[in-house]
Enzyme design. Structure first.
Site, PDB file in Angstrom:
ATOM      1  CG  ASP A  75       4.568   4.874   1.707  1.00  0.00           C
ATOM      2  OD1 ASP A  75       3.521   4.658   1.077  1.00  0.00           O
ATOM      3  OD2 ASP A  75       5.023   4.080   2.548  1.00  0.00           O
TER       4      ASP A  75
ATOM      5  CG  ASP B 266      -0.501   3.451   2.421  1.00  0.00           C
ATOM      6  OD1 ASP B 266      -0.655   2.295   2.000  1.00  0.00           O
ATOM      7  OD2 ASP B 266       0.605   4.020   2.487  1.00  0.00           O
TER       8      ASP B 266
END
Length: 177
Positions: free
Chosen positions: A128, A150
């Site tokens: 991330d 995401d």
């Protein structure tokens, strides 16, 4: 038959594009950014968008972080593979999806595959790297750090749900007489 192939196969280009963008962006982050939130790049110098490298061994919002390690592969790899498998199966079997719903489903599939690849091949967790300021909305000063996969899953899920709601209403289902 040609129309069937075009309707069903063309949106899968989005799946491939999202998967490509997701994996390339993660590879770049892994290569150029140290794995530590202290190495923040404030993109616009106004605290709105940060780029930094963190890993998530759980799912969205770090849910399931404290689940025992021996259960995580089942919950974070096998269950998502089954869900994506069902979505792919339904994608090809149904005639109920509108054009935009097919594109949304294709975006969900691409994003889901991107994170599953990380869960299988990156033992340190899903990469991330995007953090945006959320100004205290929903109790978040910053939105939880995320990646391209995401973003694709969230945006395409919202799009799919909204279009399903309006298609449902338009067809008269759910309207009490």
């Amino acid at each position: 038959m040609k129309q069937f192939a075009k309707e069903r196969l063309l949106p899968l280009l989005l799946t491939a594009l999202i998967l490509l963008i997701d994996q390339i962006s993660k590879a770049i982050i892994v290569k150029i950014k140290p794995l530590h939130p202290a190495f923040i790049h404030d993109v616009f110098n106004n605290d709105f968008l940060w780029i930094y490298h963190v890993r998530n061994k759980a799912i969205a919002f770090s849910l399931g972080e404290n689940i025992p390690d021996f259960i995580k592969p089942v919950i974070f790899i096998i269950v998502p593979i089954l869900v994506l498998g069902f979505l792919v199966w339904y994608y090809f079997r149904t005639d109920e999806f509108t054009c935009i719903q097919r594109w949304a489903a294709a975006g969900i599939i691409g994003g889901g595959m991107g994170n599953i690849i990380d869960r299988i091949f990156r033992p340190d967790g899903v990469v991330d790297f995007i953090s945006i300021k959320f100004y205290g909305l929903f109790g978040f000063e910053r939105w939880p750090t995320f990646n391209a996969a995401d973003a694709s899953v969230v945006v395409c899920c919202i799009l799919l749900l909204v279009t399903m709601f309006f298609t449902f209403r338009k067809n008269g289902k759910g309207v009490k007489k």
